[in-house]
Design an enzyme around this catalytic site. Structure first.
Site, short mmCIF file in Angstrom:
data_model
loop_
_atom_site.label_atom_id
_atom_site.label_comp_id
_atom_site.label_asym_id
_atom_site.label_seq_id
_atom_site.Cartn_x
_atom_site.Cartn_y
_atom_site.Cartn_z
N LEU A 136 0.87 -1.17 0.00
CA LEU A 136 0.00 0.00 0.00
C LEU A 136 0.91 1.22 0.00
O LEU A 136 1.94 1.24 0.67
CB LEU A 136 -0.89 0.03 1.25
N ASP A 137 0.52 2.26 -0.73
CA ASP A 137 1.29 3.49 -0.71
C ASP A 137 1.39 4.02 0.72
O ASP A 137 0.51 3.76 1.55
CB ASP A 137 0.62 4.55 -1.59
N GLN A 138 2.42 4.77 0.99
CA GLN A 138 2.65 5.29 2.35
C GLN A 138 1.43 6.03 2.89
O GLN A 138 1.06 5.86 4.05
CB GLN A 138 3.86 6.23 2.35
#
Length: 301
Positions: A136-138
């Protein structure tokens, strides 16, 4: 009947008859499912006569004291900006907060979901390891799956489309969409600035398919349920920009507003067949309240 003892941070039981640990725990923790009990044991929340035990078939004798650390006590001492939703011998499912990296970057090596989980499993057994299955993106929050063996990792990644039955995100985007539901299909490529962009030319990049449906909207924002048919890097972010409705707070992909002070993207659901047991599992994370209360919620229709 097994005798229960009181302790503010522990539930303690005296064993009445010889038994194995997992069946004993299932018999005394009646409010939880078998998988939930297995997760408590694997997570290192169980002690027998003061020793931390994770082995399911550990033998118990009459008079042994089994102590179960409460969720409140275990969570308080465990993770930063994340928590475990499920764990067994093969996988760990977590709920990741916005701002936490999935894995290390050039700028940040230690404050990641991966590092926290690796430290956690190694405390139980120094030989234990964690393996990345997807990311998942930050700045994206929500549910995420990790493997505990290389074999399980490969099985999940090589059979992802067959194993994963649902991946649903919630996206807060700018503006009101003309269509209440639809599908975006393109071939995604990455430019020199590491930004993904769409090509409509067949096979010119990696095929990406995103389905969306409006949950509610006003003139300024729309809340969408988004389902991934493919899982490409920044897929939802790129496709929302293609629609002309970038995700709130996503400056890289065209957003001009950020009233929620974070990226408006949340991984709400992941559902899959367990790679080992073949059991169907579904995990859901609540939609962040800030998504629902953005700017004049009385106008959200």
């Amino acid at each position: 009947m097994n005798k229960k003892r009181k302790n503010p941070n522990m539930e303690q039981y005296e064993v009445e008859t010889n038994a194995e640990l997992l069946p004993f725990l299932i018999s005394v923790i009646e409010s939880k499912s078998r998988n939930a009990v297995k997760s408590i044991l694997t997570r290192g929340q169980v002690y027998v006569n003061g020793d931390n035990i994770t082995k399911h078939n550990f033998p118990l004798s009459k008079g042994d004291i089994v102590a179960i650390q409460t969720n409140k006590a275990s969570k308080a001492a465990t993770f930063i900006n994340m928590n475990i939703l499920y764990e067994d011998e093969a996988i760990i499912v977590i709920e990741k907060g916005a701002g936490l990296l999935s894995i290390a970057s050039a700028k940040e090596k230690s404050h990641t979901a991966y590092k926290q989980l690796m430290d956690y499993v190694k405390k139980i057994n120094p030989k234990n390891r964690i393996f990345i299955v997807h990311r998942l993106d930050q700045d994206t929050s929500g549910v995420m799956l990790f493997a505990k063996t290389e074999e399980v990792k490969q099985q999940l990644q090589n059979n992802w489309k067959n194993i994963v039955k649902e991946r649903t995100y919630i996206a807060l985007v700018e503006g009101r969409l003309k269509q209440t539901k639809g599908t975006v299909k393109s071939w995604l490529k990455e430019n020199k600035a590491y930004k993904m962009y769409s090509s409509m030319k067949p096979n010119d990049g990696k095929l990406a398919i995103t389905h969306y449906q409006v949950i509610k909207s006003n003139q300024e924002f729309s809340l969408l349920s988004v389902q991934l048919e493919t899982g490409r890097k920044n897929q939802i972010r790129a496709h929302m920009e293609d629609l002309g409705h970038p995700i709130v707070g996503d400056k890289k992909y065209g957003s001009e507003q950020n009233p929620i002070a974070r990226l408006g993207l949340h991984a709400k659901v992941i559902a899959f067949r367990h790679p080992v047991t073949k059991e169907f599992l579904r995990f859901e994370s609540k939609v962040p309240k800030v998504f629902l209360n953005v700017k004049r919620p009385d106008k959200f229709r």
